[in-house]
Scaffold this motif. Sequence first.
Motif, PDB file in Angstrom:
ATOM      1  N   ALA A  24     -22.304   2.752  55.875  1.00 40.31           N
ATOM      2  CA  ALA A  24     -21.919   2.197  54.498  1.00 40.31           C
ATOM      3  C   ALA A  24     -22.589   3.422  53.633  1.00 40.31           C
ATOM      4  CB  ALA A  24     -22.825   1.026  54.491  1.00 40.31           C
ATOM      5  N   ARG A  25     -22.026   3.565  52.467  1.00 41.97           N
ATOM      6  CA  ARG A  25     -22.212   4.452  51.576  1.00 41.97           C
ATOM      7  C   ARG A  25     -22.550   3.920  50.228  1.00 41.97           C
ATOM      8  NH1 ARG A  25     -16.828   6.776  53.451  1.00 41.97           N
ATOM      9  NH2 ARG A  25     -15.857   5.515  51.756  1.00 41.97           N
ATOM     10  N   ALA A  26     -23.047   4.621  49.487  1.00 51.41           N
ATOM     11  CA  ALA A  26     -23.485   4.129  48.059  1.00 51.41           C
ATOM     12  C   ALA A  26     -22.538   3.709  47.120  1.00 51.41           C
ATOM     13  CB  ALA A  26     -24.257   5.224  47.249  1.00 51.41           C
ATOM     14  N   ASP A  27     -21.312   4.311  47.264  1.00 54.06           N
ATOM     15  CA  ASP A  27     -20.011   3.943  46.670  1.00 54.06           C
ATOM     16  C   ASP A  27     -19.302   2.712  47.147  1.00 54.06           C
ATOM     17  OD1 ASP A  27     -18.827   4.951  48.865  1.00 54.06           O
ATOM     18  OD2 ASP A  27     -17.603   6.555  47.870  1.00 54.06           O
ATOM     19  N   ASP A  28     -20.015   1.960  48.277  1.00 52.78           N
ATOM     20  CA  ASP A  28     -19.608   0.739  48.573  1.00 52.78           C
ATOM     21  C   ASP A  28     -20.405  -0.442  47.877  1.00 52.78           C
ATOM     22  OD1 ASP A  28     -18.111   1.663  50.720  1.00 52.78           O
ATOM     23  OD2 ASP A  28     -19.780   1.779  52.049  1.00 52.78           O
ATOM     24  N   ALA A  29     -21.135   0.020  46.875  1.00 55.22           N
ATOM     25  CA  ALA A  29     -21.980  -0.857  46.360  1.00 55.22           C
ATOM     26  C   ALA A  29     -21.243  -2.070  45.401  1.00 55.22           C
ATOM     27  CB  ALA A  29     -22.721  -0.370  45.259  1.00 55.22           C
ATOM     28  N   ARG A  30     -20.149  -1.791  45.069  1.00 57.31           N
ATOM     29  CA  ARG A  30     -19.482  -2.828  44.372  1.00 57.31           C
ATOM     30  C   ARG A  30     -18.864  -4.033  45.339  1.00 57.31           C
ATOM     31  NH1 ARG A  30     -15.539  -1.924  39.545  1.00 57.31           N
ATOM     32  NH2 ARG A  30     -17.310  -1.110  38.849  1.00 57.31           N
ATOM     33  N   ASP A  31     -18.343  -3.418  46.470  1.00 54.83           N
ATOM     34  CA  ASP A  31     -17.920  -4.322  47.414  1.00 54.83           C
ATOM     35  C   ASP A  31     -18.847  -5.218  47.939  1.00 54.83           C
ATOM     36  OD1 ASP A  31     -15.312  -3.584  47.122  1.00 54.83           O
ATOM     37  OD2 ASP A  31     -15.208  -2.424  48.814  1.00 54.83           O
ATOM     38  N   ARG A  77     -26.331  -0.229  45.273  1.00 58.77           N
ATOM     39  CA  ARG A  77     -26.109   1.412  45.225  1.00 58.77           C
ATOM     40  C   ARG A  77     -27.343   2.099  45.559  1.00 58.77           C
ATOM     41  NH1 ARG A  77     -22.096   3.846  43.684  1.00 58.77           N
ATOM     42  NH2 ARG A  77     -21.342   2.119  42.409  1.00 58.77           N
ATOM     43  N   GLU A  78     -28.372   1.786  45.120  1.00 54.84           N
ATOM     44  CA  GLU A  78     -29.558   2.181  45.530  1.00 54.84           C
ATOM     45  C   GLU A  78     -30.060   2.068  47.044  1.00 54.84           C
ATOM     46  OE1 GLU A  78     -32.324   0.953  42.489  1.00 54.84           O
ATOM     47  OE2 GLU A  78     -31.267   2.331  40.679  1.00 54.84           O
ATOM     48  N   ARG A  79     -30.034   0.741  47.200  1.00 57.08           N
ATOM     49  CA  ARG A  79     -30.214   0.449  48.678  1.00 57.08           C
ATOM     50  C   ARG A  79     -29.559   1.159  49.761  1.00 57.08           C
ATOM     51  NH1 ARG A  79     -31.340  -5.630  50.809  1.00 57.08           N
ATOM     52  NH2 ARG A  79     -31.865  -4.928  52.995  1.00 57.08           N
ATOM     53  N   LEU A  80     -28.096   1.213  49.474  1.00 54.01           N
ATOM     54  CA  LEU A  80     -27.126   1.865  50.318  1.00 54.01           C
ATOM     55  C   LEU A  80     -27.626   3.412  50.534  1.00 54.01           C
ATOM     56  CD1 LEU A  80     -23.921  -0.072  49.664  1.00 54.01           C
ATOM     57  CD2 LEU A  80     -25.397  -0.294  51.755  1.00 54.01           C
ATOM     58  N   ALA A  81     -27.877   3.987  49.399  1.00 50.44           N
ATOM     59  CA  ALA A  81     -28.191   5.363  49.177  1.00 50.44           C
ATOM     60  C   ALA A  81     -29.451   5.563  49.962  1.00 50.44           C
ATOM     61  CB  ALA A  81     -28.507   5.846  47.859  1.00 50.44           C
TER      62      ALA A  81
END
Length: 179
Positions: free
Chosen positions: A17-24, A50-54
């Motif tokens: 998972a990536r930070a740019d997945d945050a919206r989904d 976004r912060e959590r995934l990053a």
Amino acid sequence: MPPATPIPAAELLIRRARADDARDVAALMDDPAVQAQTLQMPHASETFWRERLAAMDKPGVELQLAAVVGGRVIGLAGLHQGQPSPRRRHAASLGITIASEAQGRGVGHALMRALLAHADDWAGLLRIELTVYVDNARAIALYQRHGFEREGVLKGYGLRQGRYVDCVSMARWRPGTSA
């Protein structure tokens, strides 16, 4: 009701998972059907995710995977070491969430295979722990298919829609293997 049609393996991508997945991910976690089976708080912002995934995007035991179909995240699964104490470095907790329209279609199985391969082959984990609401029969069956066993019932473990609900504590124990 006939069983759901599996998502073809060629259409399902399992990746970190990536930070740019945050919206989904924010949309996935806000689905009422999904939300009812997690311990996540509703209405978490895209910025929160976004912060959590990053923060999880680094090598090590901590691993957050995304299941992606057609460019959209439809599932999320992770291994987490809460406190990397030397006395607990052999263990991690597991969490998994699948979009309601993808449940029963092989996504959970694919995510579990990938997480457990990481746990066994790369992280050296012997114990994977999880909790699941007692009424989530589909998830319990998935966990049992992957070697998890019930360890007990946690009374009133999670607050769901104003009521305290019991959870089942489950774990997969994998002692060292020989060559």
